[in-house]
Scaffold this motif. Structure first.
Motif, PDB file in Angstrom:
ATOM      1  N   ASP A  43       0.845  -1.190   0.000  1.00 37.09           N
ATOM      2  CA  ASP A  43       0.000   0.000   0.000  1.00 37.09           C
ATOM      3  C   ASP A  43       0.884   1.245   0.000  1.00 37.09           C
ATOM      4  O   ASP A  43       1.559   1.560   0.976  1.00 37.09           O
ATOM      5  CB  ASP A  43      -0.899  -0.007   1.245  1.00 37.09           C
ATOM      6  CG  ASP A  43      -1.897   1.134   1.251  1.00 37.09           C
ATOM      7  OD1 ASP A  43      -1.763   2.066   0.440  1.00 37.09           O
ATOM      8  OD2 ASP A  43      -2.817   1.103   2.093  1.00 37.09           O
ATOM      9  N   PHE A  44       0.869   1.975  -1.131  1.00 36.73           N
ATOM     10  CA  PHE A  44       1.683   3.177  -1.300  1.00 36.73           C
ATOM     11  C   PHE A  44       0.877   4.457  -1.095  1.00 36.73           C
ATOM     12  O   PHE A  44       1.346   5.542  -1.444  1.00 36.73           O
ATOM     13  CB  PHE A  44       2.286   3.203  -2.716  1.00 36.73           C
ATOM     14  CG  PHE A  44       3.380   2.206  -2.954  1.00 36.73           C
ATOM     15  CD1 PHE A  44       4.702   2.539  -2.746  1.00 36.73           C
ATOM     16  CD2 PHE A  44       3.081   0.923  -3.390  1.00 36.73           C
ATOM     17  CE1 PHE A  44       5.715   1.629  -2.973  1.00 36.73           C
ATOM     18  CE2 PHE A  44       4.082  -0.002  -3.632  1.00 36.73           C
ATOM     19  CZ  PHE A  44       5.398   0.351  -3.415  1.00 36.73           C
ATOM     20  N   SER A  45      -0.313   4.364  -0.565  1.00 34.47           N
ATOM     21  CA  SER A  45      -1.230   5.508  -0.557  1.00 34.47           C
ATOM     22  C   SER A  45      -0.761   6.662   0.324  1.00 34.47           C
ATOM     23  O   SER A  45      -1.264   7.782   0.186  1.00 34.47           O
ATOM     24  CB  SER A  45      -2.626   5.052  -0.135  1.00 34.47           C
ATOM     25  OG  SER A  45      -2.613   4.452   1.138  1.00 34.47           O
ATOM     26  N   SER A  93       2.255   7.925   0.274  1.00 37.73           N
ATOM     27  CA  SER A  93       3.382   8.619  -0.362  1.00 37.73           C
ATOM     28  C   SER A  93       3.060  10.095  -0.536  1.00 37.73           C
ATOM     29  O   SER A  93       1.895  10.507  -0.502  1.00 37.73           O
ATOM     30  CB  SER A  93       3.681   7.982  -1.727  1.00 37.73           C
ATOM     31  OG  SER A  93       4.096   6.640  -1.584  1.00 37.73           O
ATOM     32  N   ARG A 130       1.067   4.928 -12.135  1.00 35.05           N
ATOM     33  CA  ARG A 130       0.810   3.693 -11.391  1.00 35.05           C
ATOM     34  C   ARG A 130       1.483   2.487 -12.054  1.00 35.05           C
ATOM     35  O   ARG A 130       1.939   1.560 -11.375  1.00 35.05           O
ATOM     36  CB  ARG A 130      -0.697   3.452 -11.273  1.00 35.05           C
ATOM     37  CG  ARG A 130      -1.083   2.351 -10.299  1.00 35.05           C
ATOM     38  CD  ARG A 130      -2.598   2.227 -10.168  1.00 35.05           C
ATOM     39  NE  ARG A 130      -2.975   1.380  -9.057  1.00 35.05           N
ATOM     40  CZ  ARG A 130      -3.060   0.042  -9.120  1.00 35.05           C
ATOM     41  NH1 ARG A 130      -2.783  -0.570 -10.255  1.00 35.05           N
ATOM     42  NH2 ARG A 130      -3.413  -0.663  -8.051  1.00 35.05           N
ATOM     43  N   THR A 170       4.964   2.140 -10.769  1.00 37.63           N
ATOM     44  CA  THR A 170       4.973   1.681  -9.379  1.00 37.63           C
ATOM     45  C   THR A 170       4.747   0.177  -9.310  1.00 37.63           C
ATOM     46  O   THR A 170       5.412  -0.531  -8.538  1.00 37.63           O
ATOM     47  CB  THR A 170       3.902   2.427  -8.571  1.00 37.63           C
ATOM     48  OG1 THR A 170       4.192   3.822  -8.598  1.00 37.63           O
ATOM     49  CG2 THR A 170       3.866   1.957  -7.124  1.00 37.63           C
ATOM     50  N   THR A 188      -2.632   2.134  -4.434  1.00 37.08           N
ATOM     51  CA  THR A 188      -2.047   3.460  -4.589  1.00 37.08           C
ATOM     52  C   THR A 188      -3.142   4.506  -4.413  1.00 37.08           C
ATOM     53  O   THR A 188      -4.327   4.192  -4.487  1.00 37.08           O
ATOM     54  CB  THR A 188      -1.401   3.637  -5.973  1.00 37.08           C
ATOM     55  OG1 THR A 188      -2.394   3.414  -6.986  1.00 37.08           O
ATOM     56  CG2 THR A 188      -0.238   2.679  -6.182  1.00 37.08           C
ATOM     57  N   THR A 245       3.419   8.144  -6.448  1.00 44.11           N
ATOM     58  CA  THR A 245       3.388   6.751  -6.907  1.00 44.11           C
ATOM     59  C   THR A 245       2.129   6.428  -7.711  1.00 44.11           C
ATOM     60  O   THR A 245       1.930   5.278  -8.107  1.00 44.11           O
ATOM     61  CB  THR A 245       3.488   5.792  -5.704  1.00 44.11           C
ATOM     62  OG1 THR A 245       2.514   6.162  -4.716  1.00 44.11           O
ATOM     63  CG2 THR A 245       4.878   5.841  -5.090  1.00 44.11           C
ATOM     64  N   ASP A 246       1.304   7.420  -7.954  1.00 42.18           N
ATOM     65  CA  ASP A 246       0.138   7.267  -8.836  1.00 42.18           C
ATOM     66  C   ASP A 246      -0.204   8.653  -9.387  1.00 42.18           C
ATOM     67  O   ASP A 246      -1.281   9.194  -9.160  1.00 42.18           O
ATOM     68  CB  ASP A 246      -1.053   6.681  -8.073  1.00 42.18           C
ATOM     69  CG  ASP A 246      -2.216   6.287  -8.989  1.00 42.18           C
ATOM     70  OD1 ASP A 246      -2.142   6.573 -10.206  1.00 42.18           O
ATOM     71  OD2 ASP A 246      -3.197   5.719  -8.480  1.00 42.18           O
TER      72      ASP A 246
END
Length: 585
Positions: free
Chosen positions: A269-271, A273, A285, A288, A320, A326-327
């Motif tokens: 989970d990159f949310s 960032s 995305r 990533t 993301t 990262t998105d």
């Protein structure tokens, strides 16, 4: 109709299909005039099903392995696809791309009137029409400054160029002679792959091939899930920052990830960032996903990494947040994302996973250090542009293994090749003055990181511009650069030498060179793993003999005392110093 195929036939077909991607790669290496493609190997080749699922992939650089996402867009865009068609796309948003200079070419393969495969070649272009050559310029306004935007576009019909479209493309790039020759080489390589695939269909039959492909995917998927199932369950966090984005100076940009392991299930989970930025380090995305998958795969046993196929993509779930680095969303520029935020994605994932599988995760590699240069070549009176791939640093160490030297940026995982200095001096108006190991730059440890290098050149041409938009690690270093008691390597350093003046240069900046100027790059080293005082004495001695370590570092960091003339180990003094250093740790 799918049927069970014996494992020997499946294994043979798996290797044949992979060999077809390698034959395309070999063809391009021999036929392309593109220095970055043919020499550096910034290219990937692949074979996919008619739906875009990955069958076989030969990727020299992980940025290039995104055909899985792109074929789906191609199928949405075109209702009619015919033999002899060739499609191209490059846009990070409309074409599921990475950064704008990387273009993907696809050729559909028909057998007995039915579409069966797509073959792909994806490579960094000679030029893509960005406002300055190299497309790594940090001083952009938005994505449109970074070159042509191509959604899925048909450029060949019946093996002939679609003149209106192809002319438009060539009219909007520099050195269109080289660009066109490069495209001809790629089309030739894809036609070779078509011939090989048709021969394979004739020999084995469609049902046997695709039943084998299903079995390959399931075997990979099962093996990957089983490996993840051995990892320690839990939630782990990691983060990593770059120097800055080139627009908002001295403000690091951070990638954050939370890894959740639950049995054979892995979620990244990159949310959290950072929000997308004005500069060129935003990642779509698709990038990533690719970088996260390679970070995971680098932690697997080698036998799992040999065949990268559709089963590999099912290894994890990606989360993301749109509008983050990262998105990124249109029109955020992405020119350097394949190097800079790409490295942060890998490092953040490794930092998180290293808490669950500490002995399987490497220390961080050196950050990227290959500035781009463009100038007029006074010998030929034409524009040239190139990147200094010679100055790359070293790999991070792994539990049980030292890092390799001069391997390239984290994002390429050591796959980019270094060009011959003699060839480069013949092709480019430069003179190499120094190319040597950067002593004491490696991250120290029981297993040391790979050392960086010192690369110094003299500009023999006229005025030139250096773009350091594809450089990083001058002011920041990854938090997990050294692991399990190991130390981080040195930071990268860049200097412009004009006469007697030595001027420091930052990453993500533009620098003008004059004739006679020298440019000095000193790359750091990969991180070390384990306590340096536990390194074998003979290995320390060998490092000193080869110039990787100085006598002083051998004594002060590793506790090893050597005779300055004979290099013989003073074992008694070494034992004494190591004991003292261990007490003081």
């Amino acid at each position: 109709m799918s049927h069970k195929v014996d494992p020997v036939t499946t294994a043979i077909l798996q290797d044949i299909l992979l060999s077809i991607t390698r034959q395309m790669d070999s063809y391009i290496e021999r036929a392309s005039p593109n220095f970055v493609t043919a020499v550096i190997h910034d290219v990937s080749t692949g074979v996919f099903t008619k739906k875009g699922e990955v069958i076989a992939l030969e990727s020299h650089i992980s940025n290039q392995s995104i055909g899985y996402f792109q074929i789906g867009l191609l199928l949405e865009e075109f209702d009619e696809i015919n033999p002899g068609d060739v499609f191209v796309m490059c846009d990070p948003y409309l074409g599921a791309g990475t950064h704008p200079p990387d273009w993907s070419f696809f050729r559909p393969i028909f057998y007995k009137g039915n579409l069966e495969f797509f073959v792909m070649i994806r490579t960094h272009q000679v030029d893509n029409g960005s406002w300055q050559p190299r497309a790594y310029n940090p001083m952009v306004y938005d994505l449109h400054s970074e070159g042509l935007r191509l959604r899925p576009t048909r450029i060949y019909e019946n093996d002939k160029p679609v003149e209106a479209i192809y002319t438009l493309i060539l009219d909007n790039v520099r050195r269109k002679d080289l660009v066109q020759m490069d495209h001809l080489a790629m089309n030739g390589a894809m036609r070779l792959a078509e011939t090989r695939l048709l021969e394979l269909l004739d020999k084995y039959g469609r049902d046997t091939i695709f039943s084998s492909v299903d079995q390959m995917w399931e075997a990979t998927r099962s093996a990957v899930k089983s490996e993840i199932g051995t990892w320690l369950d839990g939630e782990y966090e990691g983060e990593s920052s770059c120097d800055d984005d080139g627009i908002t100076l001295d403000v690091p940009v951070t990638v954050r990830v939370k890894a959740k392991i639950e049995g054979e299930r892995l979620v990244l989970d990159f949310s959290k960032s950072d929000p997308q930025v004005k500069g060129i380090v935003n990642a779509p995305r698709s990038l990533t996903h690719v970088k996260a998958s390679y970070a995971i795969y680098s932690c697997f046993p080698p036998e799992l990494s040999r065949h990268y196929n559709q089963g590999s993509y099912d290894a994890f779930e990606l989360v993301t947040q749109p509008g983050t680095v990262t998105d990124a969303q249109y029109p955020a520029p992405c020119g350097a994302c394949t190097l800079i935020v790409a490295a942060q994605i890998l490092e953040a994932v490794w930092m998180a996973l290293g808490q669950a599988i500490p002995e399987k995760v490497p220390a961080a590699n050196t950050r990227p250090l290959h500035p781009g240069v463009f100038m007029m070549d006074p010998r030929k009176g034409r524009l040239i542009s190139f990147s200094h791939f010679w100055a790359e640093g070293g790999n991070g160490a792994l539990h049980g293994c030292d890092g390799w030297p001069n391997t390239g940026p984290t994002g390429s995982l050591g796959t980019l090749k270094k060009p011959s200095i003699e060839l480069s001096e013949a092709l480019l108006p430069l003179r190499a003055l120094r190319y040597q190991i950067h002593q004491d730059a490696c991250g120290h440890g029981r297993w040391r990181g790979g050392p960086g290098v010192i690369w110094e050149i003299e500009n023999l041409g006229r005025e030139a511009r250096v773009l350091t938009g594809n450089c990083d690690g001058v002011t920041t270093i990854c938090p997990m650069a050294g692991r399990l008691g190991g130390q981080s390597g040195k930071l990268n350093q860049i200097f412009l030498i004009r006469g007697s003046e030595k001027i420091p240069v930052r990453a993500a900046r533009n620098v003008d060179l004059q004739e006679g100027d020298r440019f000095l790059m000193m790359s750091g080293g990969g991180g070390g793993v384990g306590n340096p005082l536990e390194r074998e004495v003979e290995k320390v001695k060998e490092d000193v003999e080869e110039g990787v370590l100085s006598f002083q570092t051998a004594r002060e960091v590793y506790g090893v005392v050597l005779d300055a003339t004979t290099y013989e180990v003073d074992q008694k003094t070494t034992d004494k110093i190591r004991s003292e250093l261990l007490v003081n740790q």
